[in-house]
Design an enzyme around this catalytic site. Structure first.
Site, mmCIF file in Angstrom:
data_model
loop_
_atom_site.group_PDB
_atom_site.id
_atom_site.type_symbol
_atom_site.label_atom_id
_atom_site.label_comp_id
_atom_site.label_asym_id
_atom_site.label_seq_id
_atom_site.Cartn_x
_atom_site.Cartn_y
_atom_site.Cartn_z
ATOM 1 N N SER A 676 -45.296 -39.678 49.435
ATOM 2 C CA SER A 676 -43.997 -39.047 49.181
ATOM 3 C C SER A 676 -43.062 -39.097 50.389
ATOM 4 C CB SER A 676 -44.201 -37.592 48.743
ATOM 5 O OG SER A 676 -44.862 -36.869 49.756
ATOM 6 N N LYS A 719 -43.694 -27.744 48.113
ATOM 7 C CA LYS A 719 -42.725 -28.367 49.022
ATOM 8 C C LYS A 719 -41.421 -27.563 49.071
ATOM 9 C CE LYS A 719 -44.514 -33.059 48.451
ATOM 10 N NZ LYS A 719 -44.262 -34.409 47.929
#
Length: 775
Positions: A676, A719
């Site tokens: 990511s 996140k």
């Protein structure tokens, strides 16, 4: 047959046949029969005797009488006090009825005399000898015929008479004797009697054999009874009240009360019978006793009644656990279907996630909400197949497997059965326990689960199995296929704070002898403990730190230094010392070549600053910061994309030949990997090459392809929490992750601006600015 006919009084006989030359007593009671006798006495004392077909008929018609009878002579008559007459008759010869005539007081019969040949042919002599031999053998078996009777029969020379006399001494029914009387041909009569006598001898032999067996059995049982009574007396004298007999009775009673399936009960009683016959000193005796005991204690019929109240269950789950909405929803769905159908095979749920997130305690709460028994079985380090299926009874110290042991512990057929740490199973040369679990966890097979020790099928279909695992990849694929995976990713900071306030802190305060009035921890202090003193997905370390605070507070109160301890984010360091961890924070100003990424770790989410530096060289790409293979490949992909699009991005096409590029992710001692960081690395590279700063309040996450497409990622909730904690205000996310925004808590979602993107061009428009804050 003679042509001479006689007219004689008729005396019907009930259940009796009189043969020629026989002499016997008869009791006569019917009026017509008495009149017939009196008439015979007045004439020549002769009377015709024939048997009734039906003994219950008082006045038989001709059809109810046999055609063939015996002409007899009345030798004596004696009146008895009860009104009946006893007569002595002697059979003279066979006769056949021609006609019956009803007189006023008796019945008269016209009969034809049947004559017989007196001398025997050679063939008939042979039959007579054979008949005598058979009669002698019969005599040895029968106690009803004397030796004198046999000797009197041996003197008879007339073949027909011999057949009649032997038949009269046999215990035959009236129809069989009548058949002999009806047989006029002497040879045929001899053959018939020989056949009948042979059959009777075989029957008598078999009867005697059976009698001897019964006698032996009775003698044995009487002997055993006598010995048992002696043994009881001896045990009572010795003070040993409990005997094997009472133990057997107790076991037999428990087998009946266990309500086993028919085949299992039959097996248990059979083994009990074997145990009864074995001496107590025998090694096998204890094995059989142990086996029967296990059959008795396993629940074969007991079922706890489910409390199918979905609102009550929801309340219990909310009381015990904060968050975990997906898991709670799945349990409530199961309850709803159960309430509608009243019958549902137990689902196999697999709770996966990092340690300390509450997988085991959640399974316990599910059992409480269903009002079921709870059984936990740890599979960590189990390497032997026998742990699951049990040992065969031939082994010393054999026992059932842990599945059956768990069912015994539960005491019901429908507990909640937790198989903990299913990913920690080990297989080696001793077997593969995961293969044994296939039958346990397959709803199509587990209704006939076979344990090596029990050796009888056991129904596990009513059990609700819940398994837990930290690493789904370590579960064998066939086993994973039979389970419904529910992932518990970990708790956010907000959730950890609530869990600490609602569950952990009250528990620790109580365990340390404190009260709410003596110790108070502010929300800011709890949040600081979560951020600076722990780094985990679960709450185990958080609970340890709270316990540490309680201990310190207890010491201060007991020593008299303080009467009440109030902990704030300012005073927390006095109790716990210097913070153990740091967390990423947003940059204070826009910088060139530095982009803020968002990472998902086992301990939750964190921010990741990616730095890019350019210096003269030959195009070498250097990656540092202990990056994993995935992140290295992301960096290579970003570098290749920039080279391909250099003109569109206003970058010197020869940049890779003139400069060396160094990409670094700080905290080099911490391993970093994951798919990511692609757009973050690309943004930092383009910022360094175009000399355009990256906006400090922007964080980003997403993977990049060689064509610049942004791919979806996982862990958006964690996140987002890390971005909120770091002070970022804008988050760039892949367009396909827009659906995951609903999982993010409202308090976080309200403070952040999420920008979904599909291509790197959109990322650059948001992330890069024309201002140069470095100046």
């Amino acid at each position: 047959m003679s042509d001479e006919n006689k007219v004689l009084p008729l005396l019907p006989l009930r259940g009796l046949i009189v043969f020629p030359t026989m002499v016997l007593h008869l009791d006569v009671g019917r009026d017509k029969s008495i009149q017939a006798l009196e008439t015979a006495m007045v004439d020549n004392r002769e009377i015709f005797l024939t048997a009734q077909k039906d003994v219950s008929t008082d006045e038989p018609s001709r059809e109810e009488l046999h055609e063939v009878g015996t002409v007899a002579k009345v030798n004596q008559m004696l009146k008895l006090p009860n009104g009946t007459i006893r007569v002595l008759v002697e059979g003279l010869h066979r006769a056949q009825v021609e006609e019956l005539t009803e007189q006023e007081t008796y019945t008269q019969a016209e009969v034809t005399h049947v004559e017989e040949r007196q001398e025997a042919t050679v063939e008939e002599q042979a039959l007579m000898r054979n008949l005598l031999d058979q009669f002698e053998e019969y005599l040895k078996l029968s106690k009803n015929i004397t030796r004198e009777t046999f000797e009197s029969v041996t003197d008879i020379v007339e073949p027909g008479r011999m057949a009649d006399i032997i038949t009269s001494h046999l215990p035959l029914k009236v129809p069989q004797k009548q058949e002999v009387l009806d047989t006029f041909h002497v040879k045929e009569r001899l053959e018939l009697v020989l056949k009948t006598l042979t059959n009777e001898r075989e029957v008598l032999g078999l009867e005697r054999k059976i009698g001897q067996q019964v006698k032996r059995s009775m003698e044995k049982s009487q002997k055993e009874y006598y010995l048992r009574e002696q043994m009881k007396a001896i045990q009572n004298e010795l003070g040993e009240k409990e005997s094997k007999e009472s133990e057997m009775d107790d076991l037999r009673k428990r087998i009946k009360e266990a309500e086993m399936p028919e085949s299992v009960e039959e097996k248990a009683l059979k083994e009990l019978k074997r145990y009864e016959k074995m001496p107590p000193s025998s090694a096998e005796s204890s094995v059989i006793r142990n086996y029967v005991e296990w059959l008795v204690v396993i629940p074969w019929h007991n079922v706890t009644e489910d409390v199918l109240d979905i609102h009550r269950s929801e309340k219990i789950l909310d009381e015990d656990h904060y968050g975990l909405e997906k898991v709670k929803e799945r349990v409530l769905e199961y309850l709803a279907v159960q309430e509608l159908t009243n019958e549902l095979k137990g689902p196999i749920l697999c709770l996966t996630g990092p340690p300390g997130v509450g997988k085991t305690s959640l399974a316990r709460s599910v059992a409480r909400s269903l009002n079921r028994k709870f059984v936990r079985m740890s599979l960590g380090g189990v390497r032997d197949e026998a742990e699951i299926r049990g040992h065969r009874r031939t082994y010393v110290g054999a026992m059932p497997g842990r599945i059956i042991q768990g069912m015994k512990k539960a005491g019901s057929m429908n507990p909640v059965f937790l198989l903990d740490e299913i990913d920690k199973l080990v297989h080696d040369f001793r077997g593969d326990p995961s293969a044994s679990l296939l039958e346990v966890l397959d709803p199509e097979q587990n209704n006939t689960f076979s344990d090596h020790f029990i050796e009888e099928p056991y129904d596990l279909s009513k059990v609700m199995f819940i398994t837990t695992a930290n690493n789904v990849g370590a579960i064998p694929p066939p086993l994973r296929d039979r389970m419904e995976l529910i992932h518990i990713p970990g708790y956010t900071e907000v959730e950890k704070k609530e869990i600490a306030k609602r569950y952990l802190l009250p528990k620790q305060v109580k365990e340390h002898g404190l009260t709410k009035g003596k110790l108070q921890i502010k929300d800011e202090a709890i949040l600081k403990v979560v951020r600076r003193y722990t780094r985990e997905a679960g709450v185990r370390n958080l609970e340890r730190e709270l316990a540490k605070i309680c201990r310190k507070a207890a010491k201060l109160i007991v020593s008299g230094e303080k009467k009440r301890v109030i902990v704030t984010d300012k005073t927390i360091e006095e109790l716990l010392g210097r913070p153990t961890y740091r967390y990423g924070k947003a940059e204070t100003k826009n910088q060139i070549g530095t982009a803020t990424g968002l990472a998902y770790t086992a301990a939750g989410g964190d921010t990741l600053n990616i730095e890019v530096s350019l210096y003269p060289g030959k195009g070498k790409l250097l990656l540092t910061g202990k990056l994993g293979d995935v992140m290295k490949e992301s960096a290579q992909a970003a570098f290749s994309y920039i080279r391909a699009k250099s003109e569109e991005l206003n970058i010197d096409p020869q940049f890779n030949e003139k400069n060396d590029i160094h990409i670094h992710v700080p905290e080099g001692a911490v391993p970093k990997d994951g798919p990511s960081a692609g757009i973050t690395i690309a943004t930092a590279l383009i910022s360094a090459l175009t000399n355009r700063p990256v906006r400090r309040e922007v964080g980003m996450t997403g993977e990049i392809t060689l064509r610049g497409r942004v791919l979806p990622i996982g862990g958006l909730k964690e996140k987002s929490m890390s971005a909120h904690r770091a002070g970022l205000t804008h988050i760039i996310i892949p367009e396909e992750n827009e659906k995951d925004l609903e999982d993010i808590p409202d308090s976080v979602r309200d403070d952040l601006t999420f920008i979904p993107v599909a291509h790197l061009d959109e990322v650059l428009k948001v992330a890069l600015t024309e201002e140069d804050d470095e100046s």
